[in-house]
Enzyme design. Structure first.
Site, mmCIF file in Angstrom:
data_model
loop_
_atom_site.group_PDB
_atom_site.id
_atom_site.type_symbol
_atom_site.label_atom_id
_atom_site.label_comp_id
_atom_site.label_asym_id
_atom_site.label_seq_id
_atom_site.Cartn_x
_atom_site.Cartn_y
_atom_site.Cartn_z
ATOM 1 N N GLU A 144 3.155 -8.262 1.894
ATOM 2 C CA GLU A 144 4.327 -7.689 2.034
ATOM 3 C C GLU A 144 4.212 -6.399 3.386
ATOM 4 O O GLU A 144 2.986 -5.854 3.330
ATOM 5 C CB GLU A 144 4.668 -6.580 0.881
ATOM 6 C CG GLU A 144 6.090 -5.645 1.310
ATOM 7 C CD GLU A 144 6.338 -4.713 -0.019
ATOM 8 O OE1 GLU A 144 6.935 -3.914 0.146
ATOM 9 O OE2 GLU A 144 5.778 -5.315 -1.320
ATOM 10 N N GLU A 149 10.378 2.843 6.303
ATOM 11 C CA GLU A 149 11.249 2.965 4.923
ATOM 12 C C GLU A 149 11.457 4.733 5.102
ATOM 13 O O GLU A 149 10.696 5.515 5.595
ATOM 14 C CB GLU A 149 10.160 3.123 3.706
ATOM 15 C CG GLU A 149 9.863 1.375 3.538
ATOM 16 C CD GLU A 149 8.935 1.262 2.172
ATOM 17 O OE1 GLU A 149 9.296 1.240 1.081
ATOM 18 O OE2 GLU A 149 7.685 1.664 2.370
#
Length: 512
Positions: A144, A149
């Protein structure tokens, strides 16, 4: 975007490697200039499973749109977070991915994004995952890459929500309750939630992965995240997990572990019923080096997956459309957002296939699988039907519809190998076990025993709730080479000679 367990991974972060070569060419983009999202490229996710992070939103199709951003007038992919009740959740929002449709290895990916005001509780993200997540590798082995974010609890606690952001990578596998990952947070010198578009860039090659903010405005800006990819010394090394195809994701989560907020009342970003915030994505572009192009996308030069030719298509259902609530069948209209449950991906390997032009699921390495759909009241239906084709050996399994605020309750069925079996599970039996069937939103299939081997392979098609006489009763045949005709109960399940009641033999009802 999955569970966050920060480990000390300094030893795995390689020393700075040479910068990527600059002879890039644009190999694919989505400018989001049309009137609707191109679903040949994107999968819209519909679920309320919390993303493995105890998030508070229900991801709904209607929260993923193409809209004009009001100030700039730019047409954008738009994810809308809204305080509204849906399927047991207090919020709705949007999430989409390009898994199995657009994926690539190495190069540069950029996206121009206008972040919402996260305040306390919103968690917008632009990220990637390994395209082999459903091919036996699961998460975190698939790898990932979180390009950006926002909304972390550290930013909330320091009052720097609009400037605090991070990049991260997750990989490897669980060992002693942990897995390798590396996240790096930054407090920017200016707001990234200022009502302006900002450019987020990932560069990625055989040696290193780097992330940049606003490189278009500040060409010499240093990376806010960097991790080496050359190390292959052990099974947790980055070099074993980041040199393969990855796909793209966007989402706007609400609450959960990353934000440190699990109470809907504490989501200040969406204070009142109906209040909403939007994340605008102007475009996403992928560049690769001349001679190293490898991206897969619809209409590209990639060889399509060959249809399965060794397995016949499932029998065509004969019930009228008015007598079914169809979840997955080419025969009927499927309007209930039925999807394989992504967050249970480590429990089985799943792919979508075509059998003689008919869509089906192919399942391998089966422990259990889950599927999700819109919440339905099926208490007035007579049964749950599915067609299943076990490969190589007979297969016994448990099935439970899952209802809101009710425990799982399983019925067991057995399917014969190397043929389509028409399985019917009576709603009355589920009700007798305590399921109301008024708030069904998932279906779960498990192995009968944890001691059984997990190499079971099967195909699945025609999943629907039905009224009346189930299809299996209309298609009973004698097994080839078997002198004794098989007997079935009124649910279409095979029964033994000692069974008492009404049975079906060669398509005829007999009282035993």
């Amino acid at each position: 975007m999955k569970r966050k367990f920060l480990l000390s991974t300094v030893a795995m972060i390689a020393a700075a490697a040479p910068a990527l070569a600059q002879n890039y060419k644009l190999v694919w983009s989505d400018e989001f200039n049309g009137s609707a999202l191109d679903e040949k490229v994107w999968n819209i996710e519909v679920n309320g499973n919390g993303g493995g992070n105890n998030e508070l939103q229900y991801y709904a199709r209607e929260n993923v749109t193409i809209e004009k951003e009001p100030t700039s007038g730019e047409r954008c992919l738009t994810l809308t977070a809204r305080r509204e009740d849906k399927n047991g959740k207090n919020f709705t929002s949007g999430r989409l991915n390009s898994q199995g449709k657009v994926y690539f290895k190495h190069g540069k990916i950029e996206s121009r994004i206008m972040m919402p005001k996260t305040a306390n509780g919103l968690w917008p993200a632009f990220w990637m995952m390994g395209n082999d997540i459903f091919s036996g590798n699961g998460w975190p082995k698939c790898g990932e890459i979180d390009i950006v974010e926002m909304g972390n609890s550290q930013g909330i606690n320091s009052g720097t929500q609009e400037k605090f952001f991070n990049g991260a990578c997750h990989w490897g596998f669980y060992k002693d309750g942990a897995y390798p990952n590396y996240a790096r947070s930054s407090t920017n010198s200016y707001s990234i939630q200022d009502g302006q578009f900002h450019l987020f860039t990932l560069t990625w090659d055989e040696n290193v992965l780097r992330m940049y903010l606003d490189q278009d405005k500040y060409p010499d800006v240093k990376p806010y995240y960097e991790i080496g990819l050359e190390v292959t010394d052990d099974d947790w090394s980055t070099g074993k997990y980041f040199h393969k195809d990855f796909f793209i994701l966007y989402d706007l989560a609400i609450g959960g572990n990353f934000t440190g907020i699990w109470d809907a009342a504490k989501i200040t970003a969406l204070p009142d019923a109906g209040s909403e915030r939007k994340m605008y994505i102007d475009w996403v572009r992928v560049y690769q080096e001349e001679g190293k192009e490898n991206i897969t996308y619809p209409g590209g030069s990639v060889t399509p997956v060959e249809p399965v030719t060794t397995i016949p298509a499932a029998p065509t259902p004969s019930l009228a459309e008015s007598d079914v609530v169809s979840l997955f069948s080419d025969k009927y209209s499927n309007n209930h957002n039925f999807n394989y449950a992504v967050w249970w991906d480590q429990q089985a390997w799943q792919e979508n296939v075509q059998l003689s032009g008919n869509n089906a699921w192919h399942i391998k390495n089966f422990n259990f699988i889950g599927s999700e759909h819109d919440q339905l009241d099926v208490s007035g239906m007579d049964g749950l039907h599915m067609d299943i084709y076990p490969v190589g050996k007979d297969f016994s399994f448990n099935v439970s519809p899952i209802n809101k605020s009710e425990n799982e309750q399983f019925l067991t069925a057995t399917a014969k190998a190397n043929r389509w079996n028409r399985i019917n599970l009576p709603i009355a039996d589920y009700k007798a076990k305590g399921l109301s069937m008024t708030t069904a939103f998932q279906i779960k299939m498990t192995r009968v025993s944890d001691d059984l081997p997990t190499d079971q392979e099967f195909y699945l098609d025609n999943v629907y709730y039905y009224k009346g006489i189930p299809d299996a009763i209309k298609s009973v045949t004698v097994d080839a080479g078997n002198a004794d005709a098989p007997m079935y109960n009124l649910a279409g399940q095979r029964v033994g000679k000692n069974y008492k009641g009404i049975v079906i033999v060669n398509g005829k009802k007999i009282l035993k």
